[in-house]
Structure formats: structure tokens, C-alpha cells
Design a protein around this motif. Structure first.
Motif, PDB file in Angstrom:
ATOM      1  N   VAL A 101      -3.542  50.092  75.837  1.00  0.00           N
ATOM      2  CA  VAL A 101      -3.913  50.692  74.556  1.00  0.00           C
ATOM      3  C   VAL A 101      -4.568  52.053  74.773  1.00  0.00           C
ATOM      4  N   ASP A 102      -5.453  52.148  75.777  1.00  0.00           N
ATOM      5  CA  ASP A 102      -6.196  53.390  76.007  1.00  0.00           C
ATOM      6  C   ASP A 102      -5.316  54.519  76.526  1.00  0.00           C
ATOM      7  N   SER A 103      -4.173  54.184  77.126  1.00  0.00           N
ATOM      8  CA  SER A 103      -3.315  55.224  77.688  1.00  0.00           C
ATOM      9  C   SER A 103      -2.437  55.889  76.619  1.00  0.00           C
ATOM     10  N   ARG A 104      -2.459  55.359  75.398  1.00  0.00           N
ATOM     11  CA  ARG A 104      -1.622  55.894  74.328  1.00  0.00           C
ATOM     12  C   ARG A 104      -2.483  56.377  73.160  1.00  0.00           C
ATOM     13  N   PHE A 105      -1.915  57.310  72.398  1.00  0.00           N
ATOM     14  CA  PHE A 105      -2.556  57.706  71.143  1.00  0.00           C
ATOM     15  C   PHE A 105      -2.014  56.788  70.048  1.00  0.00           C
ATOM     16  N   SER A 106      -2.893  56.287  69.213  1.00  0.00           N
ATOM     17  CA  SER A 106      -2.444  55.464  68.088  1.00  0.00           C
ATOM     18  C   SER A 106      -3.027  56.016  66.791  1.00  0.00           C
ATOM     19  N   VAL A 107      -2.281  55.849  65.729  1.00  0.00           N
ATOM     20  CA  VAL A 107      -2.716  56.351  64.418  1.00  0.00           C
ATOM     21  C   VAL A 107      -3.951  55.583  63.951  1.00  0.00           C
ATOM     22  N   ALA A 108      -4.036  54.317  64.320  1.00  0.00           N
ATOM     23  CA  ALA A 108      -5.137  53.470  63.836  1.00  0.00           C
ATOM     24  C   ALA A 108      -6.500  53.962  64.295  1.00  0.00           C
ATOM     25  N   LEU A 114     -10.094  59.536  58.752  1.00  0.00           N
ATOM     26  CA  LEU A 114      -9.196  59.742  57.619  1.00  0.00           C
ATOM     27  C   LEU A 114      -9.704  59.025  56.371  1.00  0.00           C
ATOM     28  N   ALA A 115     -10.291  57.852  56.544  1.00  0.00           N
ATOM     29  CA  ALA A 115     -10.827  57.115  55.397  1.00  0.00           C
ATOM     30  C   ALA A 115     -11.975  57.883  54.743  1.00  0.00           C
ATOM     31  N   VAL A 116     -12.813  58.535  55.549  1.00  0.00           N
ATOM     32  CA  VAL A 116     -13.914  59.333  54.999  1.00  0.00           C
ATOM     33  C   VAL A 116     -13.363  60.523  54.211  1.00  0.00           C
ATOM     34  N   LEU A 134      -4.754  59.381  46.903  1.00  0.00           N
ATOM     35  CA  LEU A 134      -4.040  58.098  46.826  1.00  0.00           C
ATOM     36  C   LEU A 134      -2.764  58.122  47.664  1.00  0.00           C
ATOM     37  N   LEU A 135      -2.029  59.237  47.577  1.00  0.00           N
ATOM     38  CA  LEU A 135      -0.796  59.370  48.361  1.00  0.00           C
ATOM     39  C   LEU A 135      -1.108  59.390  49.859  1.00  0.00           C
ATOM     40  N   ILE A 141      -1.880  54.113  55.606  1.00  0.00           N
ATOM     41  CA  ILE A 141      -1.707  52.659  55.758  1.00  0.00           C
ATOM     42  C   ILE A 141      -0.323  52.345  56.326  1.00  0.00           C
ATOM     43  N   VAL A 142       0.717  52.990  55.790  1.00  0.00           N
ATOM     44  CA  VAL A 142       2.091  52.740  56.266  1.00  0.00           C
ATOM     45  C   VAL A 142       2.227  53.159  57.735  1.00  0.00           C
ATOM     46  N   LEU A 143       1.671  54.328  58.100  1.00  0.00           N
ATOM     47  CA  LEU A 143       1.748  54.793  59.488  1.00  0.00           C
ATOM     48  C   LEU A 143       1.021  53.838  60.437  1.00  0.00           C
TER      49      LEU A 143
END
Length: 198
Positions: A101-108, A114-116, A134-135, A141-143
Motif C-alpha cells: 500500500v505504501d509503495s503506491r499513491f492512492s486517491v483514498a 479533499l473533504a475539508v 456536490l459534483l 467518492i467514485v474515484l
């Protein structure tokens, strides 16, 4: 006749058992229980000497032991020492999952910043900005969902190839939960750089 004889026999045996209990035991005679191993006897002696007699003293020692354990655990979370990690993070499967997990970039991992931003945009009383927030929320969320599904499949395949015989229960969920944390705030600390193969 039989009664007197049985009474006469009983009396000496009672006397003998009473005499035997008072007499010192023969060192050659069996004692009726197995001899404890030396290590067991030493630990029992040590435990007997260190057992506190006071409840306050016992609670104090327990708190001190817990404090030492927590300090070791914090240090292990910072430097990745496998011996003192919590049970949730121990083992080669969990270490590989963290490194994967740490070796990759993730959107999460960008979810919190982003939420802020989205929250601030939604609080501004301009209709177009609120629609944009909203968009943006929907796109994020989808990403995150798509990225997590892809990561889960890749991680499952990598774990099956690397650890075919070891139990892998909960490893994928562990990895997905790790992606939700920002890289700098992850514990145990990341041991691999981005792009580096685990």
C-alpha cells in the motif's frame, strides 16, 4: 467373634497411620506427585518473591508494566520492529500488505484534505459553488471506490503469489483501511518509498 477380631485389627492400623504422619518421611519413598522441572521451580520461586502483598503495590506494578509495554509498542510503530507491534500489525503478511500500500499513491489518502475543501465550498452561499462541491464530492467518492477495488484485486493476487500457504484473512481490508490514512500519519510508519517494489 468376628466383630471382636475386626475391631482388634482396626485399632492397630489407626495407630500406625497416626504414627506414620508424625514420623519424618523417608527420602527414598515416593511423594505422590512429579518433581517439577528446574525452570518451573525457579519461576515459581521468583514469582513468590516478587508477588506484592499489597493491592496498591500490585496495581502500581501493573500500571508500570503497561506503561513499559506501551512505550515499546509506540517505538515499534515508529520504526517497524516486529517484536513489539500490536497483534493487528504483526506477521509477514501484514508487513507485505503495508509495504504494498505504501509503495503506491492512492486517491483514498487524499480523502481528508479533499473533504475539508468540499465542506468549505458547500458552506459558501453561492449556488454554483455549492453545486460544484456536490459534483466534486461525487467524483471523489467514485474515484476512491474504483481505486480501492483495483487495489484490492492487485493486493489479493500479490498475496496469493507471495504467501500461498499462510493465512491471509483480513489482509486486504487491513490494506484498504491503511489507504484511507494520509501517508505521513500512518502507523506503523511506511518503510518503503513510493514506486519501490515491496
Amino acid at each position: 467373634m468376628f466383630r471382636s477380631r475386626s475391631n482388634a485389627e482396626k485399632a492397630p492400623t489407626d495407630k500406625v497411620t497416626a504414627d506414620l504422619s508424625k514420623a519424618p518421611r523417608d527420602p527414598e519413598a515416593p511423594k505422590g506427585r512429579p518433581t517439577p522441572k528446574r525452570s518451573e521451580a525457579q519461576t515459581q520461586r521468583r514469582r513468590a518473591s516478587t508477588v506484592p502483598t499489597d493491592r496498591k503495590e500490585a496495581a502500581k506494578r501493573q500500571r508500570e508494566a503497561r506503561r513499559v509495554d506501551m512505550a515499546k509498542q509506540r517505538e515499534a510503530l515508529a520504526n517497524g520492529d516486529q517484536r513489539y507491534l500490536p497483534a493487528r500489525d504483526k506477521g509477514p503478511v501484514r508487513k507485505f500488505t503495508r509495504d504494498f500500500v505504501d509503495s503506491r499513491f492512492s486517491v483514498a489518502e487524499m480523502f481528508l484534505p479533499l473533504a475539508v475543501i468540499i465542506l468549505v465550498l458547500s458552506m459558501i452561499r453561492i449556488g454554483s459553488l455549492q453545486n460544484l462541491s456536490l459534483l466534486l464530492w461525487l467524483v471523489v467518492i467514485v474515484l476512491i471506490v474504483l481505486d480501492s477495488i483495483g487495489l484490492a484485486f492487485r493486493l489479493k493476487r500479490a498475496l496469493a503469489a507471495r504467501f500461498p500457504d499462510e493465512p491471509k484473512k483480513g489482509a486486504v481490508a487491513y490494506g484498504l483501511m491503511r489507504t484511507l490514512q494520509m501517508r505521513r500519519l500512518r502507523l506503523p510508519k511506511p518503510q518503503v518509498k513510493r514506486g519501490e517494489r515491496p
